[in-house]
Design an enzyme around this catalytic site. Structure first.
Site, PDB file in Angstrom:
ATOM      1  N   CYS A   3       0.559  -1.342  -0.211  1.00 52.77           N
ATOM      2  CA  CYS A   3      -0.485   0.170   0.026  1.00 52.77           C
ATOM      3  C   CYS A   3       0.907   1.473   0.209  1.00 52.77           C
ATOM      4  O   CYS A   3       2.313   1.317  -0.343  1.00 52.77           O
ATOM      5  CB  CYS A   3      -1.226   0.024   1.168  1.00 52.77           C
ATOM      6  N   ASN A   6       2.167   1.331   4.306  1.00 49.68           N
ATOM      7  CA  ASN A   6       2.471   0.357   5.352  1.00 49.68           C
ATOM      8  C   ASN A   6       2.183   0.129   6.503  1.00 49.68           C
ATOM      9  O   ASN A   6       3.433  -0.203   7.546  1.00 49.68           O
ATOM     10  CB  ASN A   6       3.886  -0.272   5.443  1.00 49.68           C
ATOM     11  N   CYS A   8      -0.972   1.106   7.370  1.00 49.62           N
ATOM     12  CA  CYS A   8      -2.293   0.145   7.314  1.00 49.62           C
ATOM     13  C   CYS A   8      -2.969  -0.476   6.447  1.00 49.62           C
ATOM     14  O   CYS A   8      -3.265  -1.661   7.101  1.00 49.62           O
ATOM     15  CB  CYS A   8      -4.038   1.390   6.828  1.00 49.62           C
ATOM     16  N   ARG A   9      -3.240  -0.605   5.068  1.00 51.64           N
ATOM     17  CA  ARG A   9      -3.649  -1.846   5.150  1.00 51.64           C
ATOM     18  C   ARG A   9      -2.921  -3.243   4.457  1.00 51.64           C
ATOM     19  O   ARG A   9      -3.153  -4.023   4.981  1.00 51.64           O
ATOM     20  CB  ARG A   9      -4.484  -1.292   3.374  1.00 51.64           C
ATOM     21  N   SER A  10      -1.708  -2.690   4.417  1.00 49.97           N
ATOM     22  CA  SER A  10      -0.868  -3.548   4.129  1.00 49.97           C
ATOM     23  C   SER A  10      -0.347  -4.622   4.873  1.00 49.97           C
ATOM     24  O   SER A  10      -0.413  -5.846   5.359  1.00 49.97           O
ATOM     25  CB  SER A  10       0.419  -3.130   2.505  1.00 49.97           C
ATOM     26  N   ASP A 119      -8.339   3.716   1.619  1.00 48.67           N
ATOM     27  CA  ASP A 119      -7.444   3.487   2.619  1.00 48.67           C
ATOM     28  C   ASP A 119      -8.275   4.364   3.731  1.00 48.67           C
ATOM     29  O   ASP A 119      -8.381   5.827   3.112  1.00 48.67           O
ATOM     30  CB  ASP A 119      -7.085   5.434   1.980  1.00 48.67           C
TER      31      ASP A 119
HETATM   32  P1  4NP Z   1      -1.979   2.383   4.335  1.00 48.51           P
HETATM   33  O1  4NP Z   1      -2.564   4.250   4.614  1.00 48.51           O
HETATM   34  O2  4NP Z   1      -1.170   3.204   2.749  1.00 48.51           O
HETATM   35  O3  4NP Z   1      -2.671   1.832   4.231  1.00 48.51           O
HETATM   36  O4  4NP Z   1      -0.907   2.714   5.440  1.00 48.51           O
HETATM   37  C1  4NP Z   1      -1.686   5.410   4.634  1.00 48.51           C
HETATM   38  C2  4NP Z   1      -0.718   5.625   5.564  1.00 48.51           C
HETATM   39  C3  4NP Z   1       0.151   6.843   6.127  1.00 48.51           C
HETATM   40  C4  4NP Z   1      -0.598   7.727   4.526  1.00 48.51           C
HETATM   41  C5  4NP Z   1      -1.763   8.088   3.598  1.00 48.51           C
HETATM   42  C6  4NP Z   1      -1.918   6.018   4.147  1.00 48.51           C
HETATM   43  N1  4NP Z   1       0.433   8.830   5.087  1.00 48.51           N
HETATM   44  O5  4NP Z   1      -0.234   9.832   4.184  1.00 48.51           O
HETATM   45  O6  4NP Z   1       0.898   9.475   6.239  1.00 48.51           O
END
Ligand code: 4NP
Length: 149
Positions: A3, A6, A8-10, A119
């Site tokens: 993602c 790294n 939240c989703r992955s 997201d």
């Molecule tokens: P992820 O979520 O891609 O599912 O880990 C996010 C985590 C952090 C951010 C965006 C999405 N950020 O902008 O910091």
């Protein structure tokens, strides 16, 4: 599992797939990474850890890392969460063999749909639960396809 951050989703996808693979007796290596360098070395988001724990999946000790071109050599399948992850990972691919490994994860549940795992970072708890439900379905399909291969 890839993602953006790294956190939240992955990591959730990694944890869910690991539990399902273990239950199925599969000997597979599973990891996750982010396309960005925003959260390198951090544990998953607190909301990810608590949502996963609610479903008996432990992701608390995972640490974020950035996707790198070496991952094309280390892994047979690279599942991305959304269309920007897809573009970012494909931009690092060196050849068709690399490109063939990259799939939008929800295409395993909804073939050809190119749906993104939303997201959840800027939203509330429900977003995390929604992500769990989508990834749980996708990982069921992935495990059954690995059984056959
Ligand atoms: P992820 O979520 O891609 O599912 O880990 C996010 C985590 C952090 C951010 C965006 C999405 N950020 O902008 O910091």
């Amino acid at each position: 599992m890839v993602c953006l951050g790294n956190i939240c989703r992955s990591p959730l996808a990694e944890g869910i797939l690991r539990v399902k693979a273990e239950k199925a007796g599969l000997d597979v290596e599973i990891d996750s990474a982010g396309t960005s360098n925003y959260h390198i070395g951090e544990h998953p988001d607190k909301r990810t850890i608590s949502n996963a724990a609610k479903h008996a999946v432990d992701v608390a000790k995972l640490k974020a890392r950035q996707f790198s071109v070496n991952d094309f050599d280390e892994f047979d399948h690279i599942f991305v969460m959304d269309s920007s992850n897809y573009a970012d990972v494909l931009s690092l691919a060196r050849n068709d063999n690399d490109r063939r490994k990259v799939e939008m994860i929800l295409n395993r549940v909804y073939p050809g749909s190119d749906m993104s795992v939303p997201d959840p970072y800027f939203g509330g708890e429900q977003g995390f639960e929604n992500v769990f439900i989508l990834l749980d379905k996708a990982c069921d399909v992935i495990v059954s396809s690995l059984h056959k291969s």
